[in-house]
Scaffold this motif. Structure first.
Motif: not given
Length: 323
Positions: A45-53, A93-98, A149-154
């Protein structure tokens, strides 16, 4: 703040996100193709991982993959370090998002992925990051500017990542020859599932609920049968249930308009010969198409020997959610 300023800010955010997605077109390249090939060759399986948003986006990508023919699930990287890593096998297969490519919870897992020899696909906004460099395939989802507008929040970055995930899922869907029927098997509770999985045999009237009379029956007897069964029609059949014709509410109006004495004729004299029919194993959606084409509200259901075995009415299809 007045309405015009609020609308201007909203439009600016959408324009930034639009531009972020448009910029991805040039990044659907050999790395994209390689990522697809790894997932197509995956026997697990495709294992998807990511933190926060990124984790929220990863959950949606995993769900989209799973519903379009690529078995997938989401693993929280923090939980993976405390036991959930056991959910990942060498066949996966790992799909990592950051976005930064430096998320501590994911970087901690990289040596373990290497030890397990699990192929790693990374979606990051930093091609020179730790995660990007460790991955077998890296897809660049960087953005020039966040919609914040702060160019910070994802904002634009998460939109771009989600769009790239959709692009991967759709490419895999087409490569696998995934059909609407396959989609319905993953969505049996949805409207598409009902349209594509429900068969005539699931909704048709049979047995005592089936309106039918012999050809020698009087018109009044046929009207009583129609009233008892409540379908606004009756089939006219031989003793072997061979269909000779059908009589409907519409036929009754025609008879009355012509001034025919309803007590002096048999149903064979006033029926519509033949009648539209469908097979029990055909899809309920096909019945809807036939009814709409011929502007009727019921269909006879025949077996392979062309004998009457049921009737399906538009009301049955409405109740079943097919229409």
């Amino acid at each position: 703040m007045d309405a015009d300023k609020l609308k201007a800010m909203g439009r600016r955010a959408l324009e930034i996100e639009r531009d972020a997605v448009s910029a991805l077109l040039d990044r659907v390249d050999d790395n994209f193709a390689r990522a697809c090939q790894l997932m197509l060759a995956c026997t697990g399986r495709v294992v998807v991982t990511g933190m926060g948003k990124s984790g929220h986006i990863g959950g949606k990508i995993a769900a989209t993959l799973a519903s379009t023919g690529t078995p997938a699930f989401f693993v929280h990287p923090g939980e993976a370090s405390h036991g959930d890593l056991g959910m990942i096998t060498r066949q996966d297969v790992v799909l990592a998002i950051s976005h930064s490519g430096e998320t501590a919870e994911i970087v901690t897992l990289l040596p373990l992925f290497k030890r397990m020899q699990v192929p790693l696909i990374a979606l990051t906004g930093k091609p020179r990051s730790t995660l990007a460099q460790a991955a077998e395939v890296h897809i660049d989802v960087s953005v020039a500017l966040e919609a914040c507008p702060l160019n910070l929040a994802p904002t634009a970055s998460t939109t771009a990542t989600l769009a790239m995930g959709d692009a991967l899922a759709v490419a895999l869907l087409e490569a696998r020859g995934f059909t609407p029927e396959d989609f319905a098997m993953s969505h049996p509770g949805g409207s598409l599932g009902r349209r594509l999985l429900l068969k005539i045999s699931d909704v048709m009237h049979t047995g005592e609920r089936l309106p039918m009379v012999p050809p020698e029956a009087s018109l009044s007897a046929a009207l009583l049968e129609m009233t008892r069964k409540g379908l606004g029609m009756t089939a006219v059949v031989t003793p072997q249930r061979e269909v000779l014709g059908v009589f409907t509410d519409g036929d009754l109006r025609r008879v009355l308009d012509q001034g025919i004495d309803v007590r002096a004729v048999t149903i064979a004299d006033v029926m519509t010969r033949g009648g539209k029919s469908i097979g029990a194993n055909q899809l309920a959606a096909e019945a809807v198409a036939l009814m709409e084409k011929h502007k009727i509200t019921a269909l006879l259901v025949k077996d392979e020997q062309q004998r009457l075995i049921g009737v399906v009415h538009m009301h049955d299809l409405l109740r079943a959610g097919v229409v």
